[in-house]
Design a protein around this motif. Structure first.
Motif, short mmCIF file in Angstrom:
data_model
loop_
_atom_site.label_atom_id
_atom_site.label_comp_id
_atom_site.label_asym_id
_atom_site.label_seq_id
_atom_site.Cartn_x
_atom_site.Cartn_y
_atom_site.Cartn_z
N ARG A 1 -6.67 8.43 -3.10
CA ARG A 1 -5.55 8.57 -2.18
C ARG A 1 -5.70 7.54 -1.07
NH1 ARG A 1 -2.03 12.86 -0.94
NH2 ARG A 1 -1.32 12.98 1.22
N LEU A 2 -4.74 6.65 -0.98
CA LEU A 2 -4.73 5.63 0.06
C LEU A 2 -3.86 6.09 1.22
CD1 LEU A 2 -4.26 2.34 -2.01
CD2 LEU A 2 -6.36 3.60 -1.50
N SER A 3 -4.29 5.76 2.42
CA SER A 3 -3.51 6.08 3.61
C SER A 3 -3.27 4.81 4.41
CB SER A 3 -4.24 7.08 4.49
OG SER A 3 -4.35 8.33 3.86
N CYS A 4 -2.14 4.79 5.09
CA CYS A 4 -1.79 3.67 5.98
C CYS A 4 -1.28 4.30 7.28
CB CYS A 4 -0.71 2.80 5.35
SG CYS A 4 -0.06 1.50 6.44
N VAL A 5 -2.00 4.02 8.34
CA VAL A 5 -1.59 4.52 9.66
C VAL A 5 -0.93 3.39 10.42
CG1 VAL A 5 -2.38 5.46 11.84
CG2 VAL A 5 -3.42 6.23 9.70
N TYR A 6 0.23 3.65 10.97
CA TYR A 6 0.91 2.62 11.74
C TYR A 6 0.91 3.00 13.22
CZ TYR A 6 4.90 5.56 10.13
OH TYR A 6 5.74 6.60 9.78
N SER A 7 0.73 1.98 14.06
CA SER A 7 0.63 2.19 15.50
C SER A 7 1.38 1.10 16.23
CB SER A 7 -0.84 2.23 15.92
OG SER A 7 -1.47 1.01 15.61
N GLY A 8 1.48 1.25 17.54
CA GLY A 8 2.22 0.29 18.34
C GLY A 8 3.66 0.75 18.47
N GLN B 1 5.19 -4.79 18.87
CA GLN B 1 4.12 -5.05 17.89
C GLN B 1 3.80 -3.78 17.12
OE1 GLN B 1 1.68 -7.46 17.11
NE2 GLN B 1 2.38 -9.19 18.31
N VAL B 2 3.64 -3.94 15.83
CA VAL B 2 3.25 -2.84 14.95
C VAL B 2 1.96 -3.23 14.26
CG1 VAL B 2 3.88 -1.51 12.91
CG2 VAL B 2 5.64 -2.10 14.59
N GLN B 3 1.04 -2.30 14.19
CA GLN B 3 -0.21 -2.54 13.47
C GLN B 3 -0.33 -1.53 12.33
OE1 GLN B 3 -0.54 -1.92 17.09
NE2 GLN B 3 0.04 -4.08 17.29
N LEU B 4 -0.90 -1.99 11.23
CA LEU B 4 -1.10 -1.16 10.05
C LEU B 4 -2.58 -1.17 9.68
CD1 LEU B 4 1.86 -2.47 7.84
CD2 LEU B 4 1.89 -0.55 9.44
N VAL B 5 -3.11 0.01 9.40
CA VAL B 5 -4.51 0.10 8.98
C VAL B 5 -4.59 0.99 7.74
CG1 VAL B 5 -6.84 0.82 9.58
CG2 VAL B 5 -5.35 -0.19 11.33
N GLU B 6 -5.10 0.40 6.66
CA GLU B 6 -5.26 1.14 5.40
C GLU B 6 -6.66 1.75 5.32
OE1 GLU B 6 -3.15 -2.83 4.15
OE2 GLU B 6 -4.82 -2.22 5.44
N SER B 7 -6.75 2.82 4.56
CA SER B 7 -8.04 3.43 4.24
C SER B 7 -7.92 4.17 2.92
CB SER B 7 -8.47 4.40 5.36
OG SER B 7 -7.55 5.47 5.47
N GLY B 8 -9.06 4.57 2.39
CA GLY B 8 -9.06 5.38 1.19
C GLY B 8 -9.43 4.68 -0.10
N GLY B 9 -9.60 3.37 -0.03
CA GLY B 9 -10.00 2.66 -1.24
C GLY B 9 -11.42 3.01 -1.65
N GLY B 10 -11.80 2.56 -2.83
CA GLY B 10 -13.15 2.82 -3.31
C GLY B 10 -13.27 2.52 -4.77
#
Length: 126
Positions: A19-26, A1-10
């Motif tokens: 600047r948008l970021s996407c952190v992937y985990s799992g 399983q892979v999870q993606l979480v975006e941040s940085g919008g506004g």
């Protein structure tokens, strides 16, 4: 399983930057090509930019070429989208996506992506 979480919008004024970021985990070792998509209200989801596993190959839609820069750091499990000279037409919900099937190349079709984030809103005012 892979999870993606975006941040940085506004919210930003026209001509500004985000600047948008996407952190992937799992199962991060399964992540290959990645990309950013966006979807504005009433419109279809469209590819913004995509990057290969190594980060050495990238592709941009014509609408953002020269203004946006995609990059990734696999040691930090992070992909970013630097957006400059933002315009009202860039307003959309931006999604991070990852392919986990065989190819390590960038992916230009939504159907080639296997995992999607929840999205982060970008609003550009005139």
């Amino acid at each position: 399983q892979v999870q993606l979480v975006e941040s940085g919008g506004g919210m930003v004024q026209a001509g500004g930057s985000l600047r948008l970021s996407c952190v992937y985990s799992g199962r991060t070792t399964a992540v290959n090509g990645m990309g950013w998509f966006r979807q504005a209200p009433g419109q279809a989801r469209e590819l913004v930019a995509t990057i290969s596993w190594s980060g050495t190959s990238t592709y941009y839609s014509d609408s953002v070429k020269g203004r946006f820069t995609i990059s990734r750091d696999n040691t930090k499990n992070t992909m970013t989208l630097q957006m400059t000279s933002l315009q009202p037409e860039d307003t959309a919900l931006y999604y991070c996506a990852a392919g986990i099937r065989g190819t390590t190349q960038y992916l230009t079709e939504a159907k080639d992506y296997d995992v999607w984030g929840q999205g982060t809103q970008v609003t550009v005012s005139s």
